[in-house]
Design an enzyme around this catalytic site. Sequence first.
Site, short mmCIF file in Angstrom:
data_model
loop_
_atom_site.label_atom_id
_atom_site.label_comp_id
_atom_site.label_asym_id
_atom_site.label_seq_id
_atom_site.Cartn_x
_atom_site.Cartn_y
_atom_site.Cartn_z
N ASP A 151 0.84 -1.20 0.00
CA ASP A 151 0.00 0.00 0.00
C ASP A 151 0.87 1.25 0.00
O ASP A 151 0.53 2.24 -0.65
CB ASP A 151 -0.99 0.00 1.17
CG ASP A 151 -0.32 -0.21 2.51
OD1 ASP A 151 0.81 -0.73 2.55
OD2 ASP A 151 -0.93 0.15 3.54
N ASP B 51 7.68 3.69 2.43
CA ASP B 51 8.16 4.89 3.13
C ASP B 51 9.68 4.86 3.20
O ASP B 51 10.36 5.32 2.30
CB ASP B 51 7.60 4.90 4.56
CG ASP B 51 6.35 5.74 4.69
OD1 ASP B 51 6.20 6.68 3.92
OD2 ASP B 51 5.55 5.44 5.57
C1 PRP Z 1 3.13 -0.12 6.00
C2 PRP Z 1 3.21 -0.67 4.58
C3 PRP Z 1 4.57 -1.29 4.53
C4 PRP Z 1 5.37 -0.47 5.50
C5 PRP Z 1 6.20 0.49 4.71
O1 PRP Z 1 2.63 -1.11 6.83
O2 PRP Z 1 2.21 -1.60 4.30
O3 PRP Z 1 4.53 -2.65 4.88
O4 PRP Z 1 4.46 0.24 6.33
O5 PRP Z 1 7.01 1.23 5.54
P1 PRP Z 1 8.59 1.34 5.33
O6 PRP Z 1 8.85 1.61 3.89
O7 PRP Z 1 8.95 2.53 6.20
O8 PRP Z 1 9.23 0.09 5.82
P2 PRP Z 1 2.10 -0.82 8.30
O9 PRP Z 1 3.21 -1.07 9.29
O10 PRP Z 1 1.46 0.53 8.38
O11 PRP Z 1 1.04 -1.98 8.53
P3 PRP Z 1 -0.45 -2.17 7.92
O12 PRP Z 1 -0.28 -2.45 6.46
O13 PRP Z 1 -1.02 -3.32 8.65
O14 PRP Z 1 -1.19 -0.87 8.17
#
Ligand code: PRP
Length: 181
Positions: A103, A106
């Site tokens: 999704d 970051d």
């Molecule tokens: C989000 C997204 C990625 C991660 C990206 O997941 O789905 O897996 O963060 O972040 P990064 O590039 O800084 O590593 P999240 O932890 O929000 O979990 P979720 O999908 O259950 O909301």
Amino acid sequence: MSEGPVPGIERVLFTEEQIDQRIREVAAEISRDYQGKTVKLIGVLKGSVFFLTALARRIEIPVKIDFLGISSFSNRSGAPGVVRIAKDLDDAIEGDDVLMVEDIVDTGLTLRYLLQTLSGRGPNSLAVCTFLDRNSRRIVQPPVRYRCFEIPDRFVVGFGLDYNQLYRNLNYVAVMERKRS
Ligand code: PRP
């Protein structure tokens, strides 16, 4: 959940129509690139579920899906990006054409870990498709082949993205209000 005033939301960033249009474009690109193959979409729980299902419905070649769950936490010195698989895939990916579906990307730390881990399982190919790309927060730069939208360095919700597990079901992507101090 349709468009309408939602508490805590500053403005809509991408409408349902814009999202649908962009997903059609990316799905067409994927269908061309993987012509003659079956693409295995691997979603990272939970946020990617909404994007993955929307994308899968627009892809015009055979599609398989699987999911994995991760937990990420800071290490003892407070640095982010310690990731581990909390729920593994149901099936092997050896010989598969795997497209990781996110999704949002970051820092890139989650994706770097997942690409390293999954590449060791012998897929025929391994690439990444993300709904949102917040490139300004990158710490590492794992390769992202498909992206729907670049977004500014703001907290966003909707279409899978949450705030305290809420708002994932918005049909649009919105920027949250900045907290007042
Ligand atoms: C989000 C997204 C990625 C991660 C990206 O997941 O789905 O897996 O963060 O972040 P990064 O590039 O800084 O590593 P999240 O932890 O929000 O979990 P979720 O999908 O259950 O909301």
